[in-house]
Design a protein around this motif. Structure first.
Motif, PDB file in Angstrom:
ATOM      1  N   LYS A 267       0.773  -1.318   0.050  1.00 57.59           N
ATOM      2  CA  LYS A 267      -0.225   0.279   0.052  1.00 57.59           C
ATOM      3  C   LYS A 267       1.010   1.164  -0.245  1.00 57.59           C
ATOM      4  O   LYS A 267       0.851   2.518  -1.189  1.00 57.59           O
ATOM      5  CB  LYS A 267      -0.740   0.230   1.236  1.00 57.59           C
ATOM      6  N   GLU A 268       1.826   1.218   1.018  1.00 60.99           N
ATOM      7  CA  GLU A 268       2.580   2.444   0.994  1.00 60.99           C
ATOM      8  C   GLU A 268       3.423   2.976  -0.160  1.00 60.99           C
ATOM      9  O   GLU A 268       3.449   3.637  -0.586  1.00 60.99           O
ATOM     10  CB  GLU A 268       3.837   2.306   2.279  1.00 60.99           C
ATOM     11  N   PHE A 269       4.422   2.011  -1.020  1.00 64.19           N
ATOM     12  CA  PHE A 269       4.416   1.614  -1.928  1.00 64.19           C
ATOM     13  C   PHE A 269       4.079   2.318  -3.467  1.00 64.19           C
ATOM     14  O   PHE A 269       4.302   2.984  -4.149  1.00 64.19           O
ATOM     15  CB  PHE A 269       5.528   0.367  -2.465  1.00 64.19           C
ATOM     16  N   THR A 270       2.601   1.782  -3.018  1.00 59.00           N
ATOM     17  CA  THR A 270       1.694   2.053  -4.198  1.00 59.00           C
ATOM     18  C   THR A 270       1.013   3.439  -4.691  1.00 59.00           C
ATOM     19  O   THR A 270       1.547   3.973  -6.001  1.00 59.00           O
ATOM     20  CB  THR A 270       0.446   1.200  -4.802  1.00 59.00           C
ATOM     21  N   ASP A 271       1.528   3.536  -3.144  1.00 61.20           N
ATOM     22  CA  ASP A 271       1.591   5.397  -3.100  1.00 61.20           C
ATOM     23  C   ASP A 271       2.183   6.020  -3.694  1.00 61.20           C
ATOM     24  O   ASP A 271       2.177   7.158  -4.366  1.00 61.20           O
ATOM     25  CB  ASP A 271       1.127   5.731  -1.619  1.00 61.20           C
ATOM     26  N   ILE A 272       3.762   6.193  -3.333  1.00 60.97           N
ATOM     27  CA  ILE A 272       4.623   6.900  -4.271  1.00 60.97           C
ATOM     28  C   ILE A 272       5.207   6.547  -4.965  1.00 60.97           C
ATOM     29  O   ILE A 272       6.231   7.681  -5.270  1.00 60.97           O
ATOM     30  CB  ILE A 272       5.272   6.987  -2.967  1.00 60.97           C
ATOM     31  N   SER A 273       5.217   5.626  -6.047  1.00 54.86           N
ATOM     32  CA  SER A 273       5.942   4.813  -6.830  1.00 54.86           C
ATOM     33  C   SER A 273       5.391   5.190  -8.284  1.00 54.86           C
ATOM     34  O   SER A 273       4.128   5.629  -7.587  1.00 54.86           O
ATOM     35  CB  SER A 273       6.120   3.371  -6.755  1.00 54.86           C
ATOM     36  N   ARG A 274       5.768   4.718  -9.197  1.00 61.97           N
ATOM     37  CA  ARG A 274       4.771   4.089 -10.296  1.00 61.97           C
ATOM     38  C   ARG A 274       3.772   3.184 -10.856  1.00 61.97           C
ATOM     39  O   ARG A 274       3.215   2.989 -11.380  1.00 61.97           O
ATOM     40  CB  ARG A 274       5.438   3.994 -11.591  1.00 61.97           C
ATOM     41  N   GLY A 275       4.161   2.177  -9.153  1.00 64.64           N
ATOM     42  CA  GLY A 275       2.979   1.300  -9.518  1.00 64.64           C
ATOM     43  C   GLY A 275       4.162  -0.301  -8.590  1.00 64.64           C
ATOM     44  O   GLY A 275       4.937   0.107  -8.755  1.00 64.64           O
TER      45      GLY A 275
END
Lengths: 379, 378
Positions: A267-275
């Protein structure tokens, strides 16, 4: 961890660890295998061939395997996971054989890919198919025809062979079985060989495309020799910004604290990366990092056969490999983070603390399945 | 919703909805397009061709589109989304053209697939590449060379053409742009055409494989004619147990309540199914349901061009299509659930309540991107 240069000693004490989850190694040829002793609390245990097991005082109740380190290695940001030496067999010899073994398994899979599946369950959602088993048998045959005095760890067949061998083969005959069962790309055959516990050569045959357009792609690497895909040299990407990165993770079959932690990281990385992609096959995901089409992959609680080949391929493609708390990695660890290197530290800023939290709950103790017995010959 | 058989009336009131996020449609040819009026609160609004819009009293502050139902249709569990008729053009004519258009776009993508990318951002993580734009131009050319009096809605170019046309083309020139930007399969070209607001024909060219082994697979369907992949008839799977299913979802670019809700659904279904995949291209995911290699796909807040082709392909492959609250679907809706049919109800047992919760918080699920004055059955 200081290197040990003492001459090899025979071990009088058998030593093994019980995996804390329900997976059991089936080993028919080692009657002593189930003679399980309590985990040692000695600060260090010196084994054959200079391998030293010691408590990493940074971990909480766990310990890490340490291999012999040179001074050069210690200066790197992240210690190299590939083997320094390959012993009496050259890196190329080993490479030839992992490739032959993986391709043999892949032939079995390719023949099955358009046929109906025969599926059974190892756990609630942990599938195995006939194809997994037949692929493994075919691979074993190749390995043992060439080196019948090596030690082999296969996902389906467990540990077999000569425990005093320097060479440990880690075989996943069908990584991504659920995808295979559905005809959903990707899945792969993964074969790695360790020399004294460290990856020496690796081959992964990835099944791509899907119904009506199945194809394969072969990744390979030998320690110190670079990484290749279909014979062409490959390299990780240069992306150094998380917000420009495409990431991958996986969730395994056990749905507990580590799983829940990783859902939060997802969830955290979906928020800050391209996916964040979730494809379902660890060896494939690692090869994608090596190929440079994604920037990183991490997962808790993979098994040695899931990782042994992929981690070497990533490293030889210029990437970095550590545990998810940033610590040194070996294939018996219960977490892995592979990346293009440039992003490794930034990813660890989030993955590290989440992992430390799990450790403080007493989870993620590394599984050492080195069973050291006097040599036993294979029937 | 009772069918209305009264003779067509001219509508004096224009009616359209404002998309709630920052995406803006560029439309150079429709000066009235931006003439936006508040949502009507009349209990029902009778439009051209006997279509009736009415409040569904079960929804919380929203309303549903209803089309004229025959008795046979009402007996189905889920209303068919495909068009009953295709007007003056035959389904086959439309099918030929969607395929030609999609393949033309795919050629542009294939040429670009092994070259460096030129990337700009539409939003923080919403990419667009040169290839998206060139693919769309190529597709537009094919459509307009053949039918220059149709209405076209393209992801990059917005709404152009004749708003009184019965035919609306929904074009995604590169679905899964992030994947394409990274060379990560899959991504696709998606072209669908609606007749009076309902899918009539569809083609999706999927890019599979990856570096050193790129290949394509072409999915197509015409309403009532079945679904095909590379010319072979395809059908959804027969799996009827969630614990034996492989599922797919997506998360879009807006990270808000709907996004967070879907993370929870992802977690929930990962727990009880064989797994939930997240691949990154809606049209591709729907085609995979049609192909039978996964059992279902759902996502909040896709756009018409993401869904117009995929939903028809799933339906023609024997699957079911609804909104994520179980209600009737049209391509202007803000959620979609496609499945193999057998699992649809079971999935809705979890997806439905989560979606109702979002609606009760006031999250907007009304129609969007629906062209003003478009002759629609929905």
């Amino acid at each position: 961890m200081a290197p040990s240069l003492s001459s090899p000693k025979t071990i009088s004490q058998t030593f093994s660890l019980i995996p804390s989850h329900s997976f059991s190694l089936v080993s028919h040829r080692l009657p002593n295998y189930r003679n399980l002793l309590p985990r040692t609390h000695e600060p260090s245990l010196r084994l054959k061939h200079g391998i030293q097991l010691s408590f990493d005082t940074n971990s909480m109740g766990g310990f890490r395997c340490g291999a012999i380190l040179s001074d050069v290695e210690r200066e790197r940001n992240y210690r190299k996971i590939g083997s320094q030496s390959t012993g009496s067999l050259s890196a190329n010899q080993l490479l030839e054989l992992v490739e032959a073994a993986a391709k043999t398994g892949a032939q079995v899979v390719m023949e099955a890919v358009n046929k109906p599946r025969s599926i059974t369950y190892k756990g609630t959602t942990d599938l195995v198919t006939d194809t997994d088993k037949r692929s493994e048998l075919a691979i074993l045959e190749v390995v043992r025809d060439n080196f019948n005095d090596h030690l082999i760890l296969g996902e389906e067949g467990g540990l077999i062979g000569n425990t005093s061998s320097d060479y440990l083969w880690c075989i996943d005959p069908l990584d991504g079985t659920t995808n295979f069962a559905h005809g959903y790309p990707s899945f792969a055959v993964s074969v790695g060989v360790l020399f004294r516990g460290r990856p020496a050569a690796a081959a992964v045959v990835e099944f791509v495309g899907g119904p009506m357009c199945w194809n394969t792609r072969t990744f390979s690497a030998a320690t110190g020799g670079g990484a290749f895909c279909n014979g062409k040299r490959i390299h990780v990407s240069a992306t150094d910004q998380v917000e420009q990165s495409l990431l991958v993770t996986g969730f395994g079959y056990e749905h507990d604290d580590a799983w829940a932690t990783n859902i939060d990281l997802f969830k955290e990385f979906t928020d800050i990366s391209r996916g964040v992609r979730r494809l379902g096959a660890a060896a494939v995901d690692m090869c994608h990092v090596a190929l440079g089409i994604v920037e990183a992959y991490w997962e808790y609680r993979l098994k040695p056969w899931d990782m042994a080949a992929g981690v070497l391929i990533v490293e030889e493609a210029g990437g970095s490999v550590t545990c998810m708390d940033g610590g040194n990695f070996c294939v018996f660890d219960r977490s892995v983070l592979v990346s293009n290197g440039a992003l490794h530290g930034k990813l660890l800023e989030r993955i590290g603390p989440a992992t430390e939290k799990l450790k403080s709950k007493g989870l993620l103790v590394p599984v050492l399945m080195l069973v050291l017995l006097h040599s036993i010959s294979i029937n």
